[in-house]
Design a protein around this motif. Sequence first.
Motif, short mmCIF file in Angstrom:
data_model
loop_
_atom_site.label_atom_id
_atom_site.label_comp_id
_atom_site.label_asym_id
_atom_site.label_seq_id
_atom_site.Cartn_x
_atom_site.Cartn_y
_atom_site.Cartn_z
N ARG A 176 0.87 -1.19 0.00
CA ARG A 176 0.00 0.00 0.00
C ARG A 176 0.90 1.23 0.00
O ARG A 176 1.87 1.30 0.76
N HIS A 177 0.56 2.20 -0.83
CA HIS A 177 1.44 3.34 -1.06
C HIS A 177 0.62 4.63 -1.04
O HIS A 177 -0.39 4.75 -1.74
N VAL A 199 -4.15 6.96 -2.37
CA VAL A 199 -3.70 5.77 -1.64
C VAL A 199 -3.93 4.58 -2.56
O VAL A 199 -5.06 4.27 -2.92
N SER A 252 -0.69 10.16 6.54
CA SER A 252 -0.31 8.76 6.81
C SER A 252 -1.56 7.88 6.80
O SER A 252 -2.67 8.35 7.06
N ASP A 262 5.56 -0.37 5.58
CA ASP A 262 4.73 0.80 5.86
C ASP A 262 5.53 2.09 5.72
O ASP A 262 5.04 3.18 6.05
N ASN A 265 3.76 4.46 3.59
CA ASN A 265 2.41 4.81 4.04
C ASN A 265 2.36 6.23 4.60
O ASN A 265 1.32 6.67 5.09
#
Length: 689
Positions: A176-177, A199, A252, A262, A265
Motif C-alpha cells: 500500500r502506497h 492511496v 499517513s 509501511d 504509508n
Amino acid sequence: MSRTVVFDPLIALPALWALAIIAALLLAFALWKGLRGWPLRGLAFVALGVALANPSLQEENRKPLSDIVLLLMDESSSQTLSDRKAQIDAAVSRMTAEVAALENTELRVIRFGDGPEDAGSLAMTALAQAMAEEPRARIAGAILITDGQVHDLGLAPALPAPLQVLLTGKKQDWDRHLIIKDAPAFAILGEEFILKLKVEDKGAVPDSAGAMVTLTIGVDSDAPMTFDIPLNEDLELPVRLPHAGMNVLQFSVAPVAGELTDRNNVAVVQVNGVRDRLRVLLVSGEPHAGERVWRNLLKSDPSVDLVHFTILRPPEKQDGVPVEELSLIAFPTRELFVEKIKDFDLIIFDRYRMRGILPMEYIDNVVQYVKNGGTVLVAAGPEFGAVDSLWRSPLAEILPVEPTSQVIEEGYKPKLTDLGRRHPVTEGLEALTPQGWGRWFRLIDVNLLRGQVLMSGAQDKPLLVLDRVDQGRIAVLASDQAWLWGRGYEGGGPQLELLRRLAHWMLKEPELEEEALTATNKSDVLTITRRTVSEKPPGELVITGPDGVKQKLVLPPAGPGKYAADWKAPALGLYRLQQDDLVRVVAVGPSAPKEFVETLASGDGLAPIVATMEGGILPIEAGLPGIRTVREGRPAAGRGWIGVTPRGAFVTEDLQISPLVPGWLMLILAAGLAVAAWLVEGRFKRRAA
C-alpha cells in the motif's frame, strides 16, 4: 605455441601495390602479343613480389588468462523487505558454486547499497565501476541480483558479454502506497489550495485489504485529524495554511498486515505560507518630521498595501473656510474602523491624539481587533502624555505602558536592554553600525505595566516596549525622533532595519518569534536553532526519528538568546524535535525514500537492457539457475540456466619472428625465371624463322 605468417614489406605498401599493378599490365601485354614465355615472366613477378613483401613466420608463446564473471549484489533498502535477504544469500552461494565449477573462470563479487542523497539503487553505476576495474577482454558475463527497481538505467554500460538478472521477491507480494500527486511549494495565507493525493494498493492485494482506508492528517505539531477515503482513487484535498513560514503537512495511513512495508504509508509536504498583500493602516495625527519615515518604509515593500491618512484639519479648527471649498479628503472612519478593520494586518497610530475624530466605540473596535489576533503599533509623541492621549481611550486596556505626562527633552543615545540583545527584533542591531548610534532629543516618559522592554532612552526610561494581548500584539515606541537616524545625524543608526523588524514582528513573521525552535536541513545534516529571550538555558532537545527511536541533544550557545547545533540524521524520513514546550517537525529527504516508492519486484525496467546483451531475467522464487558456457552472439539464458561467454583472453610471454624465404634467394629465382622466359621466346622466334 601459436604460429602465424606476417609480412614486413621492404618498401612502402602503396609502392608495392603500384609495382604489382605494373607487373600485371606487363604480363597482360605479353599474353596479348602471344609471347610463349609469359608464364615464366608471371612467376618471376611473383617471386619478386614475395621478396619485396618479406614474409616472416611469427611464433608466439601464449599464456591463457581466466575469464571473469561479475556478480553484483543489490543491498539497497528495498532488499531488506520480506525474505529478500535470504534469497540474495542463497543466490550468491549457488552462483559462487556454479562459477567455481567452470574451467578457468573467476568470480568477482560487487556489493552496492543506496545511492547518496536518496539517489536510489544505482546498479548500472556499480556495473560500470566494476567493468572499469577489470580487463574488458576477460569479462565473460555479469549477474545482477536485484528486485529490478534500478534508478540509473540511463547509465547502463556496453557490456561485451551477457547480462543476467536474478530477481528477488515473490508473486504474492503486495504493498500500500500513499502518493502525493500535486502539492505547491508556496501558498497564500488565508486562501485555500488544492492538494492531490492517492492511496494505492499494488500487487497481489488480498480481499481483506478492503476498499476504504483511514487517512491521518497532521499540521506541524498540532493534533492530527482522521478521514475515511476510498482506495485507488485520486483525491483533491482543500487546504488552508494556519501560519506564515514553513508549514509541515503530514499524511499517513495505518499499516496493514501482509503489505511489504509501511515506510511508504507516510508522506510529508512542506508548504511555505506567504502573505498576499499585507494591508497596513497608518494614521498620523499631525504632520511632523518623522511622518514620512513610516510611509517610506512601508511603501518601499512591494508586498505591503498601505492606507495612510494624516489629520490636517482637526474638527476644532475654525478658520471660516467653507467645507465645500477645501481640497482635503474626509476621513472614512466608519469604513476603516468598523466595516473593514478586520481586513488590516497592522494598524499604526503615529502621534495620534483623541480629537473627536474617532468615537470611543471605534477605539473599542481596535481593542477587540487586537484581542482577536490583530496588531497595533503606537509611535508616541508629546501628545501621548496630554489630556487627549490614546491612553485616555479604551485602548488603555491593552497598552503595556502608561504616560506620566512628562516629556524628556534632552540628548540621549538609544541603547538595547539585556532583553533587547536577546530579542530577535533588536538582536544584532549594534553590530550594524560599529561607529555607534546618533542621539535622539525627545523621550515620552512612561511607566511599564507589562510586556518586554527592548530599548531604553534617557535615564534608562523605556523606549521600545512589546507585548502580547490574547491572540494579538501591541507595541509602543516612546519617541518620534527615529527620523534622525535616517538622516544620518551624528552617524545615524539602524533605523530602517529596526522599523522593518518591528513591523514584521507585529505581522507575526516566524523568524522574529521570541521563543522558537527551527530546523533546516542540507542533505542529511540538520541545523537546529533555538531562540529564547530567557536568561536560563533551554532544556535537552529530544529528537524522535522515523523509526520511533529517541535521541537527546544539548544545544550549545551560539549568541545572545540563541543556541544551535548541526546534527547528522541517521536515516531519511520525518523527525520530531521537542525542547521544553516547543515542538518542530522536519523532513530529511522525502518521507518515503526512493527505494520505497516502488517496492514490488519487477524486471520490466531492466528488460530492454538485458535483451541487447543476450541475457535473461529469472525470478529466484522459481528456482536458482545453473550456469553454462555459450558462444558469443548466441542466446545466453533459458529455462533453469543462464550463460556466460568464454573470452579466450591470453597474454604473450615470448615472441619470435623469422623470415620464411631469404630475400636474395627469391631475387635469384626471379632472375632465373626471367632468363628462362627470354630463352624460350628466343628459341620460338628462330624456329618461326
